[in-house]
Design an enzyme around this catalytic site. Sequence first.
Site, PDB file in Angstrom:
ATOM      1  N   MET A  49     -11.556  -5.614   5.272  1.00 22.37           N
ATOM      2  CA  MET A  49     -10.914  -4.598   6.135  1.00 22.37           C
ATOM      3  C   MET A  49     -10.593  -5.210   7.450  1.00 22.37           C
ATOM      4  O   MET A  49     -11.715  -5.736   8.189  1.00 22.37           O
ATOM      5  CB  MET A  49     -11.756  -3.300   6.347  1.00 22.37           C
ATOM      6  CG  MET A  49     -11.750  -2.574   5.021  1.00 22.37           C
ATOM      7  SD  MET A  49      -9.941  -1.988   4.298  1.00 22.37           S
ATOM      8  CE  MET A  49      -9.074  -1.274   5.673  1.00 22.37           C
ATOM      9  N   GLY A 102       1.036  -2.306   4.149  1.00 18.67           N
ATOM     10  CA  GLY A 102       1.396  -0.946   3.868  1.00 18.67           C
ATOM     11  C   GLY A 102       3.010  -0.641   4.905  1.00 18.67           C
ATOM     12  O   GLY A 102       4.000  -0.979   4.218  1.00 18.67           O
ATOM     13  N   SER A 103       2.658  -0.712   5.968  1.00 23.89           N
ATOM     14  CA  SER A 103       3.652  -0.507   7.120  1.00 23.89           C
ATOM     15  C   SER A 103       4.763  -1.522   7.042  1.00 23.89           C
ATOM     16  O   SER A 103       6.135  -1.290   6.930  1.00 23.89           O
ATOM     17  CB  SER A 103       3.449   0.045   8.562  1.00 23.89           C
ATOM     18  OG  SER A 103       2.407  -0.544   8.800  1.00 23.89           O
ATOM     19  N   PHE A 114      -6.371   4.905   8.404  1.00 24.66           N
ATOM     20  CA  PHE A 114      -5.104   4.955   8.588  1.00 24.66           C
ATOM     21  C   PHE A 114      -4.196   3.498   8.509  1.00 24.66           C
ATOM     22  O   PHE A 114      -4.741   2.617   8.601  1.00 24.66           O
ATOM     23  CB  PHE A 114      -4.919   5.144  10.067  1.00 24.66           C
ATOM     24  CG  PHE A 114      -5.645   6.781  10.374  1.00 24.66           C
ATOM     25  CD1 PHE A 114      -5.081   7.978  10.136  1.00 24.66           C
ATOM     26  CD2 PHE A 114      -6.966   6.835  10.630  1.00 24.66           C
ATOM     27  CE1 PHE A 114      -5.568   9.112  10.329  1.00 24.66           C
ATOM     28  CE2 PHE A 114      -7.622   8.020  10.839  1.00 24.66           C
ATOM     29  CZ  PHE A 114      -6.805   9.314  10.535  1.00 24.66           C
ATOM     30  N   GLY A 115      -2.918   3.625   8.183  1.00 26.89           N
ATOM     31  CA  GLY A 115      -2.047   2.678   8.059  1.00 26.89           C
ATOM     32  C   GLY A 115      -1.573   2.179   9.602  1.00 26.89           C
ATOM     33  O   GLY A 115      -1.880   3.089  10.735  1.00 26.89           O
ATOM     34  N   GLY A 116      -0.763   1.247   9.775  1.00 28.02           N
ATOM     35  CA  GLY A 116      -0.032   0.947  10.969  1.00 28.02           C
ATOM     36  C   GLY A 116      -0.877   0.610  12.278  1.00 28.02           C
ATOM     37  O   GLY A 116      -0.637   0.546  13.492  1.00 28.02           O
ATOM     38  N   HIS A 128      -1.305  -1.259  -4.319  1.00 28.91           N
ATOM     39  CA  HIS A 128      -2.568  -0.835  -3.565  1.00 28.91           C
ATOM     40  C   HIS A 128      -2.728   0.591  -3.539  1.00 28.91           C
ATOM     41  O   HIS A 128      -1.635   1.112  -2.570  1.00 28.91           O
ATOM     42  CB  HIS A 128      -2.783  -1.621  -2.015  1.00 28.91           C
ATOM     43  CG  HIS A 128      -4.013  -1.435  -1.346  1.00 28.91           C
ATOM     44  ND1 HIS A 128      -5.106  -2.198  -1.748  1.00 28.91           N
ATOM     45  CD2 HIS A 128      -4.544  -0.721  -0.359  1.00 28.91           C
ATOM     46  CE1 HIS A 128      -6.186  -1.766  -1.039  1.00 28.91           C
ATOM     47  NE2 HIS A 128      -5.873  -0.820  -0.130  1.00 28.91           N
ATOM     48  N   MET A 171      -8.807   8.473   0.444  1.00 32.47           N
ATOM     49  CA  MET A 171      -9.604   8.710   1.294  1.00 32.47           C
ATOM     50  C   MET A 171      -9.944  10.157   1.343  1.00 32.47           C
ATOM     51  O   MET A 171      -9.276  10.990   0.745  1.00 32.47           O
ATOM     52  CB  MET A 171      -8.889   8.660   2.775  1.00 32.47           C
ATOM     53  CG  MET A 171      -7.982   7.253   2.721  1.00 32.47           C
ATOM     54  SD  MET A 171      -7.256   7.188   4.199  1.00 32.47           S
ATOM     55  CE  MET A 171      -6.574   5.624   4.385  1.00 32.47           C
ATOM     56  N   SER A 174       0.873  -1.154   0.062  1.00 31.58           N
ATOM     57  CA  SER A 174      -0.093   0.033  -0.081  1.00 31.58           C
ATOM     58  C   SER A 174       0.920   1.200  -0.113  1.00 31.58           C
ATOM     59  O   SER A 174       1.589   1.491   0.922  1.00 31.58           O
ATOM     60  CB  SER A 174      -0.977   0.024   1.044  1.00 31.58           C
ATOM     61  OG  SER A 174      -1.438   1.282   1.333  1.00 31.58           O
ATOM     62  N   ASP A 209      -6.839  -6.376   4.040  1.00 30.06           N
ATOM     63  CA  ASP A 209      -6.160  -5.165   4.287  1.00 30.06           C
ATOM     64  C   ASP A 209      -6.102  -4.637   5.772  1.00 30.06           C
ATOM     65  O   ASP A 209      -7.199  -4.261   6.259  1.00 30.06           O
ATOM     66  CB  ASP A 209      -6.742  -4.133   3.176  1.00 30.06           C
ATOM     67  CG  ASP A 209      -6.475  -2.848   3.365  1.00 30.06           C
ATOM     68  OD1 ASP A 209      -5.306  -2.656   3.810  1.00 30.06           O
ATOM     69  OD2 ASP A 209      -6.891  -1.782   2.540  1.00 30.06           O
ATOM     70  N   ASP A 243      -4.638   3.683  -1.614  1.00 35.86           N
ATOM     71  CA  ASP A 243      -5.797   3.978  -0.799  1.00 35.86           C
ATOM     72  C   ASP A 243      -6.412   5.462  -0.936  1.00 35.86           C
ATOM     73  O   ASP A 243      -5.693   6.551  -0.695  1.00 35.86           O
ATOM     74  CB  ASP A 243      -5.316   4.036   0.518  1.00 35.86           C
ATOM     75  CG  ASP A 243      -5.260   2.546   1.018  1.00 35.86           C
ATOM     76  OD1 ASP A 243      -5.990   1.740   0.844  1.00 35.86           O
ATOM     77  OD2 ASP A 243      -4.002   2.184   1.495  1.00 35.86           O
ATOM     78  N   MET A 250     -11.967   4.684  -0.298  1.00 32.87           N
ATOM     79  CA  MET A 250     -12.664   5.086   0.831  1.00 32.87           C
ATOM     80  C   MET A 250     -13.263   6.359   0.983  1.00 32.87           C
ATOM     81  O   MET A 250     -12.875   7.287   1.597  1.00 32.87           O
ATOM     82  CB  MET A 250     -11.921   4.764   2.063  1.00 32.87           C
ATOM     83  CG  MET A 250     -11.274   3.472   2.435  1.00 32.87           C
ATOM     84  SD  MET A 250      -9.842   3.125   3.280  1.00 32.87           S
ATOM     85  CE  MET A 250      -8.708   3.245   2.030  1.00 32.87           C
ATOM     86  N   HIS A 302      -8.540   1.355  -4.125  1.00 38.01           N
ATOM     87  CA  HIS A 302      -9.358   1.171  -2.819  1.00 38.01           C
ATOM     88  C   HIS A 302     -10.053   2.484  -2.569  1.00 38.01           C
ATOM     89  O   HIS A 302      -9.372   3.393  -1.918  1.00 38.01           O
ATOM     90  CB  HIS A 302      -8.552   0.738  -1.465  1.00 38.01           C
ATOM     91  CG  HIS A 302      -9.309   0.429  -0.337  1.00 38.01           C
ATOM     92  ND1 HIS A 302      -8.710   0.109   0.696  1.00 38.01           N
ATOM     93  CD2 HIS A 302     -10.670   0.546  -0.155  1.00 38.01           C
ATOM     94  CE1 HIS A 302      -9.591  -0.058   1.931  1.00 38.01           C
ATOM     95  NE2 HIS A 302     -10.654   0.040   1.364  1.00 38.01           N
TER      96      HIS A 302
HETATM   97  C1  DX5 Z   1      -6.131   1.684   5.764  1.00 36.87           C
HETATM   98  C2  DX5 Z   1      -5.794   1.156   4.342  1.00 36.87           C
HETATM   99  C3  DX5 Z   1      -4.645   0.120   4.130  1.00 36.87           C
HETATM  100  C4  DX5 Z   1      -3.452   0.749   4.817  1.00 36.87           C
HETATM  101  C5  DX5 Z   1      -2.951  -0.550   5.380  1.00 36.87           C
HETATM  102  O1  DX5 Z   1      -7.573   2.155   5.760  1.00 36.87           O
HETATM  103  O2  DX5 Z   1      -7.048   0.677   3.543  1.00 36.87           O
HETATM  104  O3  DX5 Z   1      -4.615   0.118   2.811  1.00 36.87           O
HETATM  105  O4  DX5 Z   1      -2.393   1.214   4.304  1.00 36.87           O
HETATM  106  O5  DX5 Z   1      -1.963  -0.190   5.962  1.00 36.87           O
HETATM  107  P1  DX5 Z   1      -1.017  -1.193   7.150  1.00 36.87           P
HETATM  108  O6  DX5 Z   1      -0.559  -2.577   6.259  1.00 36.87           O
HETATM  109  O7  DX5 Z   1       0.053  -0.366   7.636  1.00 36.87           O
HETATM  110  O8  DX5 Z   1      -2.265  -1.521   8.227  1.00 36.87           O
HETATM  111 ZN    ZN Z   2      -6.527  -0.103   1.642  1.00 38.70          ZN
END
Ligand code: DX5
Ligand code: ZN
Length: 214
Positions: free
Chosen positions: A139, A197-198, A145-147, A32, A36, A7, A175, A34, A67, A65
């Site tokens: 999901m 992602g992270s 948010f990532g992480g 991927h 938002m 991501s 995801d 994202d 959102m 994706h």
């Molecule tokens: C969150 C995103 C994810 C995000 C995942 O809303 O849809 O795609 O980038 O990040 P990690 O892998 O760090 O949880």
């Molecule tokens: Zn995503």
Amino acid sequence: MVKIAPSVLSADFTKLKEDIESIENIHADWIHYDVMDGHFVDNISFGYSILNDLSKITDLFLDVHLMISDPLRYVDRFIDAHASLITFHYEAMNNENEIRELIKHINDKNVLVGISIKPSTPVESIKKYLDDVDLVLVMSVEPGFGGQSFIESSVGKIRELNQYKDYHHFLIEVDGGINDYTGKLCKDNGADVLVAGSYIFKAEDRKKAIDLLK
Ligand code: DX5
Ligand code: ZN
């Protein structure tokens, strides 16, 4: 074999091209992306113009994706920006007619289509669309948010969806909070695509991180 979709939300935007090349070189399968809008989720990321730029520097499959609220209003801009697959959120839609219209619209433009459910939405709510979509995105964190940490109950949803695969053709993508441990859990229970992602972008050795997910 499971597909890995890093991501770009966790990439370094001051050197996006380098980061994309780094994941191409270590055989990531998809990118991927994202989107938002600060309305459907409490965060704002990036839109279609950066997607269009990305499409010029990579041949990787662009897994978008959305959102966002009212995806029908914006979907053509992501199609024009070369999305390979567009996933919208079930929760962003008002009714079945809207969902069917959006799926048909994306299909008619020869782009693959996915439907996503948040952690609190049961698989049952999207069961009637399984014949019409190419992918279901589970999901495993609250979108935005990532992480964040993986929500364990997502594994039951993957297993449930996997049972429907005897009668319908779709991919299961997961995801949020994916690492070597949670990734294996998802894979063993029937996931086809893992978004990370992270775990990938913050890893000291990105190749090792991807290899451990596969
Ligand atoms: C969150 C995103 C994810 C995000 C995942 O809303 O849809 O795609 O980038 O990040 P990690 O892998 O760090 O949880
Ligand atoms: Zn995503």
